[in-house]
Scaffold this motif. Sequence first.
Motif, PDB file in Angstrom:
ATOM      1  N   GLY A 146       0.809  -1.204   0.000  1.00 18.49           N
ATOM      2  CA  GLY A 146       0.000   0.000   0.000  1.00 18.49           C
ATOM      3  C   GLY A 146       0.845   1.258   0.000  1.00 18.49           C
ATOM      4  N   THR A 147       0.226   2.363  -0.384  1.00 21.77           N
ATOM      5  CA  THR A 147       0.933   3.637  -0.435  1.00 21.77           C
ATOM      6  C   THR A 147       1.136   4.197   0.972  1.00 21.77           C
ATOM      7  OG1 THR A 147      -1.067   4.984  -0.557  1.00 21.77           O
ATOM      8  CG2 THR A 147      -0.175   4.130  -2.649  1.00 21.77           C
ATOM      9  N   SER A 148       1.973   5.209   1.055  1.00 15.33           N
ATOM     10  CA  SER A 148       2.214   5.857   2.344  1.00 15.33           C
ATOM     11  C   SER A 148       0.925   6.419   2.931  1.00 15.33           C
ATOM     12  CB  SER A 148       3.235   6.986   2.164  1.00 15.33           C
ATOM     13  OG  SER A 148       4.496   6.461   1.818  1.00 15.33           O
ATOM     14  N   ASP A 149       0.126   7.037   2.086  1.00 16.57           N
ATOM     15  CA  ASP A 149      -1.141   7.596   2.551  1.00 16.57           C
ATOM     16  C   ASP A 149      -2.076   6.500   3.052  1.00 16.57           C
ATOM     17  OD1 ASP A 149      -3.150   9.863   2.720  1.00 16.57           O
ATOM     18  OD2 ASP A 149      -4.198   8.516   1.343  1.00 16.57           O
ATOM     19  N   GLN A 150      -2.158   5.411   2.324  1.00 15.90           N
ATOM     20  CA  GLN A 150      -3.039   4.311   2.721  1.00 15.90           C
ATOM     21  C   GLN A 150      -2.586   3.681   4.035  1.00 15.90           C
ATOM     22  OE1 GLN A 150      -2.619   1.992  -0.849  1.00 15.90           O
ATOM     23  NE2 GLN A 150      -4.587   2.655  -1.684  1.00 15.90           N
ATOM     24  N   ARG A 151      -1.302   3.452   4.164  1.00 18.77           N
ATOM     25  CA  ARG A 151      -0.797   2.779   5.363  1.00 18.77           C
ATOM     26  C   ARG A 151      -1.039   3.620   6.607  1.00 18.77           C
ATOM     27  NH1 ARG A 151       4.272  -1.081   4.824  1.00 18.77           N
ATOM     28  NH2 ARG A 151       3.116  -1.801   6.635  1.00 18.77           N
ATOM     29  N   SER A 152      -0.738   4.909   6.527  1.00 22.92           N
ATOM     30  CA  SER A 152      -0.941   5.764   7.693  1.00 22.92           C
ATOM     31  C   SER A 152      -2.430   5.935   7.989  1.00 22.92           C
ATOM     32  CB  SER A 152      -0.280   7.127   7.467  1.00 22.92           C
ATOM     33  OG  SER A 152      -0.792   7.761   6.303  1.00 22.92           O
ATOM     34  N   ARG A 153      -3.236   6.032   6.945  1.00 20.04           N
ATOM     35  CA  ARG A 153      -4.682   6.226   7.132  1.00 20.04           C
ATOM     36  C   ARG A 153      -5.338   5.006   7.768  1.00 20.04           C
ATOM     37  NH1 ARG A 153      -7.942   5.666   2.986  1.00 20.04           N
ATOM     38  NH2 ARG A 153      -6.289   6.235   1.519  1.00 20.04           N
ATOM     39  N   TRP A 154      -4.965   3.812   7.336  1.00 24.82           N
ATOM     40  CA  TRP A 154      -5.563   2.607   7.921  1.00 24.82           C
ATOM     41  C   TRP A 154      -5.076   2.385   9.351  1.00 24.82           C
ATOM     42  CZ3 TRP A 154      -9.771   0.006   6.811  1.00 24.82           C
ATOM     43  CH2 TRP A 154     -10.306   0.131   5.532  1.00 24.82           C
ATOM     44  N   PHE A 155      -3.840   2.758   9.636  1.00 25.64           N
ATOM     45  CA  PHE A 155      -3.366   2.694  11.024  1.00 25.64           C
ATOM     46  C   PHE A 155      -4.233   3.588  11.900  1.00 25.64           C
ATOM     47  CE2 PHE A 155      -0.946   4.573  14.485  1.00 25.64           C
ATOM     48  CZ  PHE A 155      -0.493   3.445  15.165  1.00 25.64           C
ATOM     49  N   LEU A 156      -4.483   4.799  11.454  1.00 23.73           N
ATOM     50  CA  LEU A 156      -5.300   5.730  12.227  1.00 23.73           C
ATOM     51  C   LEU A 156      -6.753   5.270  12.313  1.00 23.73           C
ATOM     52  CD1 LEU A 156      -3.852   9.146  11.024  1.00 23.73           C
ATOM     53  CD2 LEU A 156      -3.675   8.140  13.314  1.00 23.73           C
ATOM     54  N   THR A 157      -7.241   4.577  11.278  1.00 23.91           N
ATOM     55  CA  THR A 157      -8.605   4.032  11.332  1.00 23.91           C
ATOM     56  C   THR A 157      -8.732   3.052  12.492  1.00 23.91           C
ATOM     57  OG1 THR A 157      -8.997   4.285   8.958  1.00 23.91           O
ATOM     58  CG2 THR A 157     -10.310   2.618  10.111  1.00 23.91           C
ATOM     59  N   GLY A 158      -7.748   2.174  12.619  1.00 23.25           N
ATOM     60  CA  GLY A 158      -7.770   1.229  13.733  1.00 23.25           C
ATOM     61  C   GLY A 158      -7.633   1.922  15.065  1.00 23.25           C
ATOM     62  N   TYR A 159      -6.765   2.915  15.132  1.00 15.32           N
ATOM     63  CA  TYR A 159      -6.552   3.637  16.386  1.00 15.32           C
ATOM     64  C   TYR A 159      -7.815   4.377  16.813  1.00 15.32           C
ATOM     65  CZ  TYR A 159      -4.791   7.097  19.676  1.00 15.32           C
ATOM     66  OH  TYR A 159      -4.617   7.884  20.785  1.00 15.32           O
ATOM     67  N   GLN A 160      -8.455   5.004  15.877  1.00 12.80           N
ATOM     68  CA  GLN A 160      -9.625   5.815  16.213  1.00 12.80           C
ATOM     69  C   GLN A 160     -10.851   4.980  16.554  1.00 12.80           C
ATOM     70  OE1 GLN A 160      -9.790   8.206  12.680  1.00 12.80           O
ATOM     71  NE2 GLN A 160      -8.099   9.529  13.317  1.00 12.80           N
ATOM     72  N   SER A 161     -10.986   3.807  15.952  1.00 11.61           N
ATOM     73  CA  SER A 161     -12.180   2.990  16.178  1.00 11.61           C
ATOM     74  C   SER A 161     -11.983   1.914  17.237  1.00 11.61           C
ATOM     75  CB  SER A 161     -12.593   2.306  14.874  1.00 11.61           C
ATOM     76  OG  SER A 161     -11.638   1.310  14.519  1.00 11.61           O
ATOM     77  N   ALA A 162     -10.769   1.364  17.316  1.00  9.16           N
ATOM     78  CA  ALA A 162     -10.461   0.253  18.229  1.00  9.16           C
ATOM     79  C   ALA A 162     -11.380  -0.943  18.000  1.00  9.16           C
ATOM     80  CB  ALA A 162     -10.534   0.704  19.681  1.00  9.16           C
ATOM     81  N   SER A 163     -11.899  -1.065  16.779  1.00  8.83           N
ATOM     82  CA  SER A 163     -12.855  -2.125  16.468  1.00  8.83           C
ATOM     83  C   SER A 163     -12.351  -2.989  15.324  1.00  8.83           C
ATOM     84  CB  SER A 163     -14.201  -1.512  16.081  1.00  8.83           C
ATOM     85  OG  SER A 163     -15.065  -2.478  15.526  1.00  8.83           O
TER      86      SER A 163
END
Length: 284
Positions: free
Chosen positions: A255-272
């Motif tokens: 994945g791209t840099s934008d995708q990798r950082s964005r999906w990491f933050l998705t997990g962090y923000q939702s914890a789900s």
Amino acid sequence: MKWQGRRQSRNIEDRRGARSSGTRRAGGIGGVGLVAVLVVGYFLGIDVTPLLQGQGGGQVTQSAPVSAEDRAAGTFVSVTLADTEEVWAQVFQEQLGRSYTPATLVLFKGVTSSPCGGASGASGPFYCPADKKAYLDTDFFVTLEQQLGAGGDFAAAYVVAHEIAHHVQNELGILAQANEVRAQLSQAESNAISVRIELQADCLSGIWARRAEEQFGTIDAGDLQEAVNAARRIGDDTLQRNAGRTPNPHSFTHGTSDQRSRWFLTGYQSASLASCDTFSVKSL
């Protein structure tokens, strides 16, 4: 990140300092389990598929002494691994109603072997589903900081959490299912699925970061940004560009840099866990 003096995992297999050079037989690629081996060590912009698909045994040849820095890195990894064990045990129980079986993390220095093939510092960290072990040469942390520009202890913790996230996927049966499909597709189509696997692991790493922050209170100001920066630094487009190549999306496996950082933050923000379903979304 506050890690000194905290509980360490017992699921560490430390091969550093071993000087044996005997050949260790590794199982040949066969069945869904081994066909499903992922190329997780792409952090250096090197495709290590040949290493993970090798049929022969690898040699364990350790010659470099274990330094004080190596010992400290080993302790750090052990503490981080212990945190992943507690987090995923609770997440599995709360969100899935089932138990979590921890992975073993193999520390090596230089070269070692695995059922998925040989491992070296050049291959980067990777997870082998055949033995349910993650493999890590802690010298990679130096590479992460000095060559890739992702310094900080929480950036290193993210690397560990990402590999353990692949074990979480293995425990959930995701690796076998996804890679069974991959084996039937063209290289470009297979790579596209690999990207979804890797981005899901980034998302799961974000869940770990959020839960570690809440459960242990060990995350300092700026730690989260260190992990986000690390995710960006190891995006396929950034790695290829830094290697002097024009980014080729069809060759992307993580994945791209934008995708990798964005999906990491998705997990962090939702914890789900439900929020990390990268396989059902049309746009990554």
